[in-house]
Design a protein around this motif. Structure first.
Motif, mmCIF file in Angstrom:
data_model
loop_
_atom_site.group_PDB
_atom_site.id
_atom_site.type_symbol
_atom_site.label_atom_id
_atom_site.label_comp_id
_atom_site.label_asym_id
_atom_site.label_seq_id
_atom_site.Cartn_x
_atom_site.Cartn_y
_atom_site.Cartn_z
ATOM 1 N N ILE A 1 0.852 -1.182 0.000
ATOM 2 C CA ILE A 1 0.000 0.000 0.000
ATOM 3 C C ILE A 1 0.889 1.232 0.000
ATOM 4 O O ILE A 1 1.995 1.214 0.553
ATOM 5 C CB ILE A 1 -0.940 -0.017 1.231
ATOM 6 N N GLY A 2 0.404 2.307 -0.662
ATOM 7 C CA GLY A 2 1.257 3.481 -0.762
ATOM 8 C C GLY A 2 0.491 4.750 -1.058
ATOM 9 O O GLY A 2 -0.734 4.820 -0.906
ATOM 10 N N ILE A 3 1.228 5.754 -1.508
ATOM 11 C CA ILE A 3 0.650 7.066 -1.820
ATOM 12 C C ILE A 3 0.925 7.428 -3.272
ATOM 13 O O ILE A 3 1.924 7.022 -3.857
ATOM 14 C CB ILE A 3 1.215 8.172 -0.913
ATOM 15 N N LEU A 4 0.027 8.227 -3.836
ATOM 16 C CA LEU A 4 0.180 8.760 -5.179
ATOM 17 C C LEU A 4 -0.119 10.250 -5.143
ATOM 18 O O LEU A 4 -1.235 10.661 -4.826
ATOM 19 C CB LEU A 4 -0.780 8.054 -6.147
ATOM 20 N N GLY A 5 0.883 11.074 -5.448
ATOM 21 C CA GLY A 5 0.682 12.513 -5.517
ATOM 22 C C GLY A 5 0.876 13.229 -4.195
ATOM 23 O O GLY A 5 0.971 12.617 -3.134
ATOM 24 N N GLY B 1 1.454 -7.037 -12.813
ATOM 25 C CA GLY B 1 0.728 -6.684 -11.606
ATOM 26 C C GLY B 1 -0.473 -5.799 -11.883
ATOM 27 O O GLY B 1 -0.837 -5.558 -13.042
ATOM 28 N N ILE B 2 -1.074 -5.316 -10.813
ATOM 29 C CA ILE B 2 -2.274 -4.482 -10.902
ATOM 30 C C ILE B 2 -2.194 -3.376 -9.848
ATOM 31 O O ILE B 2 -1.780 -3.618 -8.713
ATOM 32 C CB ILE B 2 -3.555 -5.309 -10.674
ATOM 33 N N SER B 3 -2.589 -2.169 -10.231
ATOM 34 C CA SER B 3 -2.674 -1.059 -9.291
ATOM 35 C C SER B 3 -4.139 -0.689 -9.060
ATOM 36 O O SER B 3 -4.991 -0.907 -9.925
ATOM 37 C CB SER B 3 -1.909 0.158 -9.819
ATOM 38 N N ARG B 4 -4.396 -0.140 -7.881
ATOM 39 C CA ARG B 4 -5.748 0.334 -7.559
ATOM 40 C C ARG B 4 -5.625 1.655 -6.817
ATOM 41 O O ARG B 4 -5.000 1.725 -5.754
ATOM 42 C CB ARG B 4 -6.487 -0.693 -6.697
ATOM 43 N N THR B 5 -6.203 2.706 -7.375
ATOM 44 C CA THR B 5 -6.109 4.036 -6.783
ATOM 45 C C THR B 5 -7.433 4.437 -6.149
ATOM 46 O O THR B 5 -8.487 4.339 -6.782
ATOM 47 C CB THR B 5 -5.720 5.077 -7.848
ATOM 48 N N ARG B 6 -7.369 4.865 -4.891
ATOM 49 C CA ARG B 6 -8.551 5.301 -4.133
ATOM 50 C C ARG B 6 -9.656 4.256 -4.129
ATOM 51 O O ARG B 6 -10.854 4.594 -4.143
ATOM 52 C CB ARG B 6 -9.079 6.636 -4.663
ATOM 53 N N LEU B 7 -9.271 2.987 -4.145
ATOM 54 C CA LEU B 7 -10.202 1.852 -4.112
ATOM 55 C C LEU B 7 -11.112 1.785 -5.333
ATOM 56 O O LEU B 7 -12.057 0.994 -5.354
ATOM 57 C CB LEU B 7 -11.087 1.901 -2.847
ATOM 58 N N LYS C 1 -9.892 11.569 3.207
ATOM 59 C CA LYS C 1 -10.831 11.685 2.087
ATOM 60 C C LYS C 1 -10.214 11.229 0.770
ATOM 61 O O LYS C 1 -10.916 11.055 -0.225
ATOM 62 C CB LYS C 1 -11.294 13.134 1.949
ATOM 63 N N ASN C 2 -8.907 11.015 0.756
ATOM 64 C CA ASN C 2 -8.214 10.642 -0.481
ATOM 65 C C ASN C 2 -8.016 9.136 -0.614
ATOM 66 O O ASN C 2 -6.978 8.658 -1.058
ATOM 67 C CB ASN C 2 -6.863 11.353 -0.554
ATOM 68 N N GLY C 3 -9.055 8.398 -0.212
ATOM 69 C CA GLY C 3 -9.042 6.952 -0.381
ATOM 70 C C GLY C 3 -8.731 6.159 0.868
ATOM 71 O O GLY C 3 -8.667 4.923 0.821
ATOM 72 N N TRP C 4 -8.571 6.833 2.019
ATOM 73 C CA TRP C 4 -8.153 6.151 3.241
ATOM 74 C C TRP C 4 -9.287 5.930 4.240
ATOM 75 O O TRP C 4 -9.081 5.299 5.284
ATOM 76 C CB TRP C 4 -7.056 6.965 3.930
#
Length: 249
Positions: free
Chosen positions: A44-48, A73-79, A207-210
């Motif tokens: 799990i990580g951060i983007l931006g 692989g596969i990425s998923r941003t903000r669920l 609010k940014n996906g967490w």
């Protein structure tokens, strides 16, 4: 006393892991198939700069030569935004750890260091390229080399870590890093640590996906059903049976 032991263990880990393997040991390791150090890995990580949540799952790794591995692989941003990716990791160096810190706390014999480049594919509105450097902890089991991940949050130690950037198809570049425990390259106010040593994202960034992660494990104001629903989202194998193109859930 336990906390003091943890801190000493962490200090010794980074102190002694700077010792390089003798050349023959390093060559022996490189001759083995190290794909198991990379595949089936969830991080799990951060983007931006807004620290949007990003989940990374490496599904497959295949040895190309002694230092290069092909990655899928596969990425998923903000669920919500899901993108498959492919690329490679290249091994730059190998370090070993002193016997003094090979304990039940770390269970690591050394680290593999290198660089990576992963390209997302599909809808160009959402896809980009990940690139940067990585480290991966390993342990020797006879002649076999096994992947190590941190399973003790109080250690605050990454045994799998990727630090770098993400660049969109239009050239927009964002910081993007992920790990098995403590996300690197986050601002000082990104999270707080509770008494169990677990990090909890601060209200500014939730609010940014967490929000779902907070509800699943740290929000004491929810009902049992609400907590269970949030945990089901966190614990699902979201990468399974996804189409081979970017999609929005």
């Amino acid at each position: 006393m336990k906390q003091k032991i943890y801190h000493i263990s962490i200090f010794l880990l980074f102190w002694f892991c700077g010792v390089a393997y003798p050349q023959n040991h390093k060559a022996d390791i490189l001759q083995q198939d190290l794909s198991g150090l990379f595949d089936n890995s969830s991080m799990i990580g951060i983007l931006g700069e807004d620290c949007s949540r990003i989940d990374i799952h490496i599904t497959d790794a295949r040895k190309m030569d002694s230092r290069e591995y092909e990655i899928m692989g596969i990425s998923r941003t903000r669920l919500s935004v899901i993108c498959p990716f492919k690329g490679k990791v290249c091994i730059d160096s190998i370090s070993s750890c002193s016997q003094i810190i090979k304990s039940e706390y770390t269970e690591v014999d050394g680290f593999i260091y290198g660089h990576y480049s992963f390209e997302e594919y599909g809808d160009k509105r959402y896809c980009g390229t990940f690139s940067g450097s990585f480290k991966q902890g390993y342990r020797m089991r006879g002649q076999q080399i096994e992947k190590r991940l941190n399973e003790i949050s109080e250690l605050k130690l990454n045994l799998s870590e990727y630090r770098g950037k993400w660049k969109s198809a239009k050239g927009l570049t964002k910081v993007c890093s992920w790990a098995d425990e403590i996300i690197p390259d986050t601002p000082a106010n990104f999270c707080l640590f509770n008494d169990a040593g677990e990090w909890v994202v601060s209200p500014k960034y939730r609010k940014n996906g967490w929000e779902n992660l907070y509800n699943a494990y740290h929000n004491e104001n929810l009902t049992t059903d609400e907590i269970q629903k949030a945990r089901e989202v966190e614990e699902q194998e979201w990468w399974v049976n996804k189409s081979q193109s970017c999609k929005v859930n």
